[in-house]
Each structure stands twice: as structure tokens, then as C-alpha cells.
Scaffold this motif. Sequence first.
Motif, mmCIF file in Angstrom:
data_model
loop_
_atom_site.group_PDB
_atom_site.id
_atom_site.type_symbol
_atom_site.label_atom_id
_atom_site.label_comp_id
_atom_site.label_asym_id
_atom_site.label_seq_id
_atom_site.Cartn_x
_atom_site.Cartn_y
_atom_site.Cartn_z
ATOM 1 N N LEU A 120 -36.555 59.358 -24.015
ATOM 2 C CA LEU A 120 -36.739 58.239 -24.215
ATOM 3 C C LEU A 120 -36.257 57.022 -23.438
ATOM 4 N N ALA A 144 -42.399 58.886 -23.713
ATOM 5 C CA ALA A 144 -42.124 58.285 -24.871
ATOM 6 C C ALA A 144 -42.681 59.526 -25.975
ATOM 7 N N GLN A 148 -40.760 61.817 -28.329
ATOM 8 C CA GLN A 148 -40.824 61.893 -29.754
ATOM 9 C C GLN A 148 -41.154 63.133 -30.302
#
Length: 339
Positions: A120, A144, A148
Motif C-alpha cells: 500500500l 494498491a 487490498q
Amino acid sequence: MRFAAFKQKYLTVFGSIALSTALSTALSIGLALSAPSSAWAMFYGFNQQAQAYEHEGDNLMDTGYYEQAISAYSQAINLLPYDAVQGRADALYARAVANDVAGHFDQASQDYSWARDYYLKAAQYANYGGSQAAEEGLTGGYDANFGQQLANLVRWRATVNPNSPDYFVDGGPMKAWNLRKMPLKVFIDDSQGTGWSQDLRDLIWRAISSWTNVSGSPIRFTQWYRADDADYIITRPSSSGQIAVGSGGFTSGIDEAQSENGKVMLKQSKSLLSCPGYDGSGYSQIDRNRLYNLALHECGHALGIGGHSPSGMDVMYWKAPILKLSDRDGATLRRMYSQ
């Protein structure tokens, strides 16, 4: 190497971003920089010794030396500065998988958490480049998205038990084949474009047949030479995008119109297996092992296992390079077909 193509994508772009931009980027996301260096070197951690240890870890994973792989990845991590966000993310993720496969569930969970944080951060770092980065196609979207995914994985791992007798509950949802359909007709594609040569079809057949050899398994297969009326179809992807980035295979199923005793029954399954190509003459033993493992794993999905085992010691773990079904794999199959 597992991460080579991914790294090259970012090295090409970050090599042209101004150092002042990279420094302010790193500071803006709370990363401590020890000394000025090129942007991509900060992003990855330019350390040849660390890279050598990571290569060694990858090779050890491919050859089944998981404890030694953990040690090699740890050496790489220790040599990388904390601001080498991409390099540390990749190495921590690799060590997490190695810990899982070696049976160190808690250590793997910690590594996945750290890898999540670094992916991240890498996404923030990549996205900071503004219009210049956008012109060069740098979005940080992969980092990203993967960060996640790891966040979801960490939450899931907190709710499961890798030491239970089976993963029937943790690995759901579960479907099944009507046992009256046994033996299932299996078509393994032999076409040049989306299939395999005879030796690789034989390898895939041996892999999937492992599920029929489990003690108490009700599963039976027969080789079939037409796709149109086969129960289980195994083929290579015909184009990019059919398999998600980071995955080696994909299995889908068609359900029967009517469930039986409250259980969803399968009408047909299809597995896509990515591999270097049609002819196995140029395959290394590692390539062959990967295809065998992939066929073994995707067959589990084709038989009705909808999710994954939380234990890296099972074939149905999401990243296990395992070549033999575990006792838990067998126990889960028996429970699926005894309900």
C-alpha cells in the motif's frame, strides 16, 4: 524469477522520475530516507546481495526447500532499507508464502500483514508522480489492488483454523458432482493453440488422477476425446486476461438446474492452466512440477472446492507449490461427498 516482470515494469518508469520528486514523495508518505539515491533504487532497494538472496529463495521454493527459502528471504529483507517499499513488499510476501508452506501459520500471518503495508505504501509512492508518472503509465494500481487482497487475506486468516482435520468449513462454498455420473469424462485439450503435447497431457492426467487415489474417494475419471460432451474440460487460455494477474489457473463450473439434498450439483467444470507452451520438450523439471501442481490444485476446484485451505501444507492452499495431496485434502474431499 517470480517477480522479475513486475519489477521491470516499475524500474523502467521510476528510472526517469526526478530525484527531488522521489524524495518529497517518500517523505510525504512517512518513509525515512537514509541517503539520496535514484528513484527506482529507493523504490526497490538497490542491493545486489539482497537480490541474490531473493533469487536463492525463489530457487529453494521451486525445489521444495522451504525452511532454507525462509532464511534466504530473511537475509534479503535484512539487507533492504525501510524506504525500499517495493523490494521489501515483494520479499515479505515471498517469505509469507514460504512460512505458510513450511507450516508456520502465525509467522506467515505476520509477514502478510507487513507485506500488505508495504504494497500500500508502494502504491502511494507510485501514484505521487503526477502528470509525468501518468504519461509514463505509472498508476500504482497493481500494488494498491494486491495490498487490498492481502488485507482481505489477513482478515480471513484471523477466522480460520489451519490445524483442523479438514477445511470443509474454511474452504467453502462447496459443491459436488452427482455420484451417478461417475466416471467423469475428462477432456484434456490437444490442440496446438490451447492444448498440450502427449507427454504434458499424460502429466496432467497423472495429477488429476491423484484425487481418485485418495482413500475413500468416490471420484472416478475416464479420458474423453471430445469437448462438447465432456464433464471436465482442461485447456490453456487462448488470450491474456482470462486468468487474473498473479494466478496460474482459473476454474469455472456450470451447475445443474436442480440441487440435491440441499447441495448444489455440478453439471460441467472447466480449468484454464497457464504454462510455457504446447510442447514439453523445452520444459525444465521446475516447469513440469508447476504444471503438475496447477492441474492438481485446479482439479480440486473442479470437483467442488469453491475456496482455499488456510494451510500452506495443503494442495488447495492458494499458493502452495505442493505435489502431493495432504491428509486434510483427502479428508475434505470425503466430507464433501458424504454430506
